[in-house]
Design a protein around this motif. Structure first.
Motif, mmCIF file in Angstrom:
data_model
loop_
_atom_site.group_PDB
_atom_site.id
_atom_site.type_symbol
_atom_site.label_atom_id
_atom_site.label_comp_id
_atom_site.label_asym_id
_atom_site.label_seq_id
_atom_site.Cartn_x
_atom_site.Cartn_y
_atom_site.Cartn_z
ATOM 1 N N VAL A 139 137.632 10.855 89.909
ATOM 2 C CA VAL A 139 136.582 11.146 88.937
ATOM 3 C C VAL A 139 135.988 12.524 89.205
ATOM 4 C CG1 VAL A 139 134.293 10.462 88.112
ATOM 5 C CG2 VAL A 139 136.033 8.714 88.544
ATOM 6 N N GLY A 140 135.768 12.835 90.486
ATOM 7 C CA GLY A 140 135.221 14.142 90.840
ATOM 8 C C GLY A 140 136.144 15.277 90.455
ATOM 9 N N GLU A 141 137.439 15.107 90.696
ATOM 10 C CA GLU A 141 138.414 16.151 90.352
ATOM 11 C C GLU A 141 138.468 16.367 88.845
ATOM 12 O OE1 GLU A 141 139.893 18.132 92.279
ATOM 13 O OE2 GLU A 141 139.713 17.213 94.258
ATOM 14 N N GLN A 142 138.454 15.269 88.082
ATOM 15 C CA GLN A 142 138.467 15.392 86.627
ATOM 16 C C GLN A 142 137.201 16.074 86.118
ATOM 17 O OE1 GLN A 142 141.159 14.567 84.651
ATOM 18 N NE2 GLN A 142 142.107 14.308 86.666
ATOM 19 N N SER A 143 136.069 15.735 86.732
ATOM 20 C CA SER A 143 134.814 16.372 86.345
ATOM 21 C C SER A 143 134.840 17.860 86.641
ATOM 22 C CB SER A 143 133.646 15.712 87.098
ATOM 23 O OG SER A 143 133.569 14.333 86.814
ATOM 24 N N MET A 144 135.418 18.218 87.793
ATOM 25 C CA MET A 144 135.505 19.630 88.165
ATOM 26 C C MET A 144 136.395 20.388 87.181
ATOM 27 S SD MET A 144 134.282 21.669 90.453
ATOM 28 C CE MET A 144 134.362 23.421 90.100
ATOM 29 N N SER A 145 137.476 19.775 86.781
ATOM 30 C CA SER A 145 138.384 20.415 85.821
ATOM 31 C C SER A 145 137.685 20.664 84.486
ATOM 32 C CB SER A 145 139.623 19.550 85.609
ATOM 33 O OG SER A 145 140.364 19.424 86.809
ATOM 34 N N THR A 146 136.902 19.674 84.057
ATOM 35 C CA THR A 146 136.178 19.816 82.791
ATOM 36 C C THR A 146 135.131 20.916 82.878
ATOM 37 O OG1 THR A 146 136.499 17.471 82.298
ATOM 38 C CG2 THR A 146 134.762 18.610 81.097
ATOM 39 N N LEU A 147 134.412 20.964 83.998
ATOM 40 C CA LEU A 147 133.408 22.015 84.185
ATOM 41 C C LEU A 147 134.056 23.393 84.201
ATOM 42 C CD1 LEU A 147 131.131 20.357 86.906
ATOM 43 C CD2 LEU A 147 130.490 20.877 84.552
ATOM 44 N N ASP A 148 135.183 23.506 84.875
ATOM 45 C CA ASP A 148 135.888 24.794 84.923
ATOM 46 C C ASP A 148 136.364 25.224 83.540
ATOM 47 O OD1 ASP A 148 135.621 25.553 87.563
ATOM 48 O OD2 ASP A 148 137.406 24.462 88.226
ATOM 49 N N GLU A 149 136.700 24.254 82.718
ATOM 50 C CA GLU A 149 137.216 24.573 81.390
ATOM 51 C C GLU A 149 136.123 25.004 80.424
ATOM 52 O OE1 GLU A 149 139.968 22.509 77.861
ATOM 53 O OE2 GLU A 149 139.528 21.422 79.723
ATOM 54 N N TYR A 150 134.936 24.389 80.540
ATOM 55 C CA TYR A 150 133.915 24.633 79.527
ATOM 56 C C TYR A 150 132.660 25.351 80.030
ATOM 57 C CZ TYR A 150 136.650 21.362 76.711
ATOM 58 O OH TYR A 150 137.675 20.748 76.017
ATOM 59 N N TRP A 151 132.323 25.214 81.304
ATOM 60 C CA TRP A 151 131.031 25.688 81.768
ATOM 61 C C TRP A 151 131.084 26.747 82.871
ATOM 62 C CZ3 TRP A 151 126.690 24.161 79.231
ATOM 63 C CH2 TRP A 151 126.803 23.039 78.408
ATOM 64 N N LEU A 152 132.113 26.731 83.658
ATOM 65 C CA LEU A 152 132.141 27.568 84.855
ATOM 66 C C LEU A 152 133.181 28.674 84.763
ATOM 67 C CD1 LEU A 152 131.927 24.733 87.562
ATOM 68 C CD2 LEU A 152 130.029 26.013 86.520
ATOM 69 N N GLU A 153 132.913 29.732 85.496
ATOM 70 C CA GLU A 153 133.830 30.850 85.641
ATOM 71 C C GLU A 153 134.062 31.083 87.126
ATOM 72 O OE1 GLU A 153 135.303 32.348 83.207
ATOM 73 O OE2 GLU A 153 134.173 31.475 81.529
ATOM 74 N N PRO A 154 135.164 31.763 87.492
ATOM 75 C CA PRO A 154 135.400 32.071 88.911
ATOM 76 C C PRO A 154 134.232 32.858 89.503
ATOM 77 C CG PRO A 154 137.371 32.478 87.618
ATOM 78 C CD PRO A 154 136.284 32.210 86.636
ATOM 79 N N SER A 155 133.974 32.634 90.772
ATOM 80 C CA SER A 155 132.871 33.326 91.433
ATOM 81 C C SER A 155 133.111 34.832 91.460
ATOM 82 C CB SER A 155 132.716 32.806 92.864
ATOM 83 O OG SER A 155 131.751 33.559 93.565
#
Length: 350
Positions: A139-155
């Motif tokens: 669940v955590g990995e899937q959540s991270m993938s979703t955040l990376d796709e829609y909300w987050l950018e590389p540091s």
């Protein structure tokens, strides 16, 4: 009713159309007269159907055919004379008694409130603790993938700064891995205009720090104190509990209303939304307790957490909040959290 005859509609159970008919009791039989036929039914086999609201009453003449009549009183009397049936059905008596209606409404309201405030959190806690570790990590990995796709950018932090952060976090991360080996502990650095200066914990052990939060910190010890707080969310499985609570609260609302569209109806789902905001506050308090315990164990002054919280409060422009604002906030009032860690810091220095 005239001369014992009761007028109504006869349904034979094979066709949807009804037929005008008359019915009366003769001895131990019910005599039904149609336009072109006379039918007899043993009086002892008839059953008075449950009347709902103002719908027409009806008699089961056998296992299939029914006689429907708008004269509820006369039909009930006919059934009673035929086989001693009660004057009215239980459901009809219940739904026409305003005292019972009021008591039922109050009971349903009490059940709903009690379920949301106490029942849903308790059940969700049990469910979250029962979920296998590998499922939580997925669940955590899937959540991270979703955040990376829609909300987050590389540091955007340079390699040297990222290496420095990992070094600062390493002692606490090693302690967490030793104490809670069933979590896949790791830290992710990201940039996000939407989240701003923030940190969040995902199920399974993933903790995300934004560049803005790193830049806001006066030193790495403040970030370590934030890490301890986010680790508290992971240890207590708040991510899973939040998912389960949201699902249960929504299911409860749909069960009460009996309407699947309640999920998209703001008016109906608002109580569930408010309840889940309150749940998040209790989780933040629990995570604060975990962080405070970790900081004291590692001889880290809790004032570091209070300091960065002050800066975060100023950055997010919270300022003074009203009572309503405090209730709707997903975090406990910041001033209360700051005071708690300041008091712990003062006790540490005595």
């Amino acid at each position: 009713m005239s001369d014992g005859w009761l007028g109504g509609q006869y349904f034979d159970g094979r066709r949807s159309a009804g037929h005008a008919a008359r019915l009366r009791l003769e001895g131990d039989c019910l005599v039904l007269i149609l336009a072109d036929a006379v039918q007899r039914y043993p009086a002892r086999q008839v059953r008075l159907g449950m009347q709902v609201g103002k719908a027409a009453s009806y008699l089961w003449l056998d296992n299939v055919a029914i006689f429907e009549c708008s004269d509820q009183t006369s039909l009930a009397a006919l059934a009673r004379d035929a086989r001693g049936a009660p004057r009215t059905g239980l459901l009809h008596r219940l739904e026409t008694n305003w005292r019972l209606i009021l008591a039922s409404a109050m009971l349903v309201a009490a059940f709903l409130v009690g379920s949301i405030i106490w029942g849903v959190p308790w059940i969700s806690g049990l469910v979250a603790q029962a979920v296998p570790a590998h499922v939580e990590q997925w669940v955590g990995e899937q959540s991270m993938s979703t955040l990376d796709e829609y909300w987050l950018e590389p540091s955007g932090l340079d390699d040297q700064r990222q290496a420095g952060l990992k070094e600062a976090f390493a002692p606490l991360m090693a302690s967490l891995n030793k104490a809670y080996p069933n979590r896949a502990w790791r830290i992710e650095l990201r940039s996000s205009e939407a989240l701003g200066a923030n940190a969040l914990a995902l199920p399974g052990g993933i903790m995300v720090f934004t560049d803005d939060l790193v830049e806001l910190a006066a030193d790495d010890t403040e970030l370590v104190s934030i890490l301890a707080h986010e680790a508290g969310h992971v240890v207590h499985r708040h991510g899973l509990r939040g998912i389960v609570q949201s699902s249960l609260a929504l299911w409860l609302m749909m069960s009460i209303t009996g309407d699947l569209s309640a999920a998209s109806d703001l008016t109906t789902s608002l109580p569930a939304i408010l309840a889940n905001l309150s749940y998040a506050r209790s989780m933040e308090t629990e995570a604060d307790s975990f962080a405070l315990e970790v900081l004291l164990e590692r001889d880290i002054d809790p004032a570091h957490f209070a300091s960065i919280m002050r800066r975060l409060e100023a950055t997010h422009g919270q300022g003074e909040t009203s009572r309503i604002g405090e209730f709707l906030s997903t975090h406990p009032p910041t001033r209360e959290r700051i005071e708690r860690f300041d008091e712990a810091s003062q006790q540490l220095k005595r």
